[in-house]
Motif scaffolding. Structure first.
Motif, short mmCIF file in Angstrom:
data_model
loop_
_atom_site.label_atom_id
_atom_site.label_comp_id
_atom_site.label_asym_id
_atom_site.label_seq_id
_atom_site.Cartn_x
_atom_site.Cartn_y
_atom_site.Cartn_z
N GLU A 198 4.93 82.63 -33.98
CA GLU A 198 5.10 81.16 -34.07
C GLU A 198 4.83 80.26 -35.06
O GLU A 198 5.60 79.49 -35.34
CB GLU A 198 4.56 80.61 -32.58
CG GLU A 198 5.35 81.51 -31.35
CD GLU A 198 5.16 80.51 -30.21
OE1 GLU A 198 4.26 79.56 -30.12
OE2 GLU A 198 5.53 81.18 -29.02
N LYS A 225 16.54 83.09 -28.89
CA LYS A 225 16.19 81.85 -28.06
C LYS A 225 14.79 81.32 -28.70
O LYS A 225 14.76 80.09 -28.65
CB LYS A 225 16.33 81.98 -26.66
CG LYS A 225 17.65 82.40 -25.98
CD LYS A 225 17.51 82.81 -24.78
CE LYS A 225 18.84 83.25 -23.95
NZ LYS A 225 18.67 83.62 -22.70
N ARG A 226 13.79 82.02 -28.58
CA ARG A 226 12.59 81.59 -29.19
C ARG A 226 12.83 80.86 -30.53
O ARG A 226 12.14 80.00 -30.69
CB ARG A 226 11.56 82.58 -29.01
CG ARG A 226 10.29 82.00 -28.93
CD ARG A 226 9.75 81.02 -27.80
NE ARG A 226 8.60 80.42 -28.13
CZ ARG A 226 8.16 79.16 -28.20
NH1 ARG A 226 9.01 78.40 -27.92
NH2 ARG A 226 6.99 78.70 -28.39
N GLU A 229 13.92 77.60 -30.61
CA GLU A 229 13.18 76.62 -29.77
C GLU A 229 12.03 76.19 -30.83
O GLU A 229 11.65 75.09 -31.02
CB GLU A 229 12.46 77.36 -28.70
CG GLU A 229 13.39 77.53 -27.74
CD GLU A 229 12.62 78.12 -26.35
OE1 GLU A 229 13.22 78.14 -25.45
OE2 GLU A 229 11.65 78.77 -26.58
N ILE A 230 11.61 77.28 -31.75
CA ILE A 230 10.45 76.92 -32.58
C ILE A 230 10.88 76.35 -33.85
O ILE A 230 10.28 75.33 -34.36
CB ILE A 230 9.66 78.15 -32.96
CG1 ILE A 230 9.20 78.77 -31.66
CG2 ILE A 230 8.51 77.87 -34.02
CD1 ILE A 230 8.70 80.20 -32.00
N ASP A 232 12.50 73.86 -36.48
CA ASP A 232 12.76 72.50 -36.16
C ASP A 232 14.23 72.22 -36.33
O ASP A 232 14.89 71.47 -35.58
CB ASP A 232 11.97 71.74 -37.05
CG ASP A 232 12.28 70.09 -36.97
OD1 ASP A 232 11.77 69.91 -35.81
OD2 ASP A 232 12.61 69.44 -38.08
#
Length: 266
Positions: A198, A225-226, A229-230, A232
């Motif tokens: 991450e 998907k992750r 989300e991470i 920007d």
């Protein structure tokens, strides 16, 4: 097809069209030919470059098979971009190629205008997934080591695309994957590949597009998907009725999304 010597290896690549540079990097069991139709279409508007990664077709003569390293492959692409003196590029990576491109985007933002991750490979450190690929890919490795190249390649690509998907794929794609059986074997023997984290993904600053097929098996949907989300400045696109090989399954949708991304952001 062109050649260039970078970091002690002779890389093959295609370079077609004019305008802003778009660089395509293929995934596992594939090579630059995976992008042929994409390059043919997009080179009407862009300078399109696709390279074959180290250990992938066509392997230079007299090259002794060696270890398969994600760090080395990342450095290869960085040096390739620098050698061609392209300035900032649109970088597109599929699967393992997407994994590598994410690392480059985080580490060398000066090289990128944008990043496109097409079903980025692997999972993010600490992330829960519905399915592990390890068991399926161990079966593929054993088949290849026992001389069943076709069975091994089929098992490997079915593990990432879904059961029976390789057998349904175009003959040309099957031929490409069989020509890269040695790279599959080397990659699956690599135990040193660092996972995406991450923290690394959070370092990506350029506009980013992530694509994922609605039929793609775990862990690709979770990873895509992750990532979205991470990172920007990131847009997530779901490609209906597509598995892992999106530009093969849904070529028109893939091209249309790329064109809209490039035209609306640049």
């Amino acid at each position: 097809m062109k050649k260039i010597d970078v970091r002690g290896y002779r890389f093959s690549y295609v370079d077609e069209g004019h305008g802003n540079a778009v660089v395509f990097v293929h995934g596992s069991a594939l090579d630059l030919r995976y992008w042929n139709d994409v390059v043919g279409e997009l080179s009407r508007s862009f300078r399109c470059i696709a390279l074959s990664r180290r250990h992938h077709w066509p392997v230079p003569p007299n090259v002794v098979p060696s270890t398969y390293s994600a760090i080395e492959q990342t450095e290869d692409v960085v040096s390739f971009l620098e050698a061609l003196q392209l300035g900032r590029v649109h970088l597109v990576g599929h699967s393992y190629g997407g994994y590598l491109r994410a690392r480059i985007a985080a580490q060398r933002p000066d090289l990128l205008k944008s990043l496109t991750l097409v079903e980025p490979g692997g999972k993010i450190a600490g992330m829960e997934t519905a399915r592990s690929l390890a068991e399926f890919q161990q079966e593929a490795l054993e088949l290849i080591e026992n001389g069943d190249n076709r069975g091994g390649v089929a098992a490997y690509l079915n593990s990432v695309c879904g059961e029976g998907e390789w057998q349904k794929s175009p003959v040309e794609l099957q031929q490409i994957s069989l020509a890269n059986v040695n790279s599959v074997q080397l990659q699956m023997q690599d135990k040193s590949r660092p996972p995406l984290t991450e923290d690394l993904l959070a370092q990506i600053e350029c506009p980013t597009l992530v694509m994922v097929g609605t039929r793609s098996p775990s862990p690709f949907p979770e990873t895509a998907k992750r990532c979205a989300e991470i990172i920007d400045d990131c847009k997530l696109e779901f490609i209906q009725d597509s598995s892992h090989l999106i530009n093969v399954d849904k070529f028109d949708a893939f091209i249309g999304i790329l064109k809209r991304f490039f035209s609306t952001r640049f």
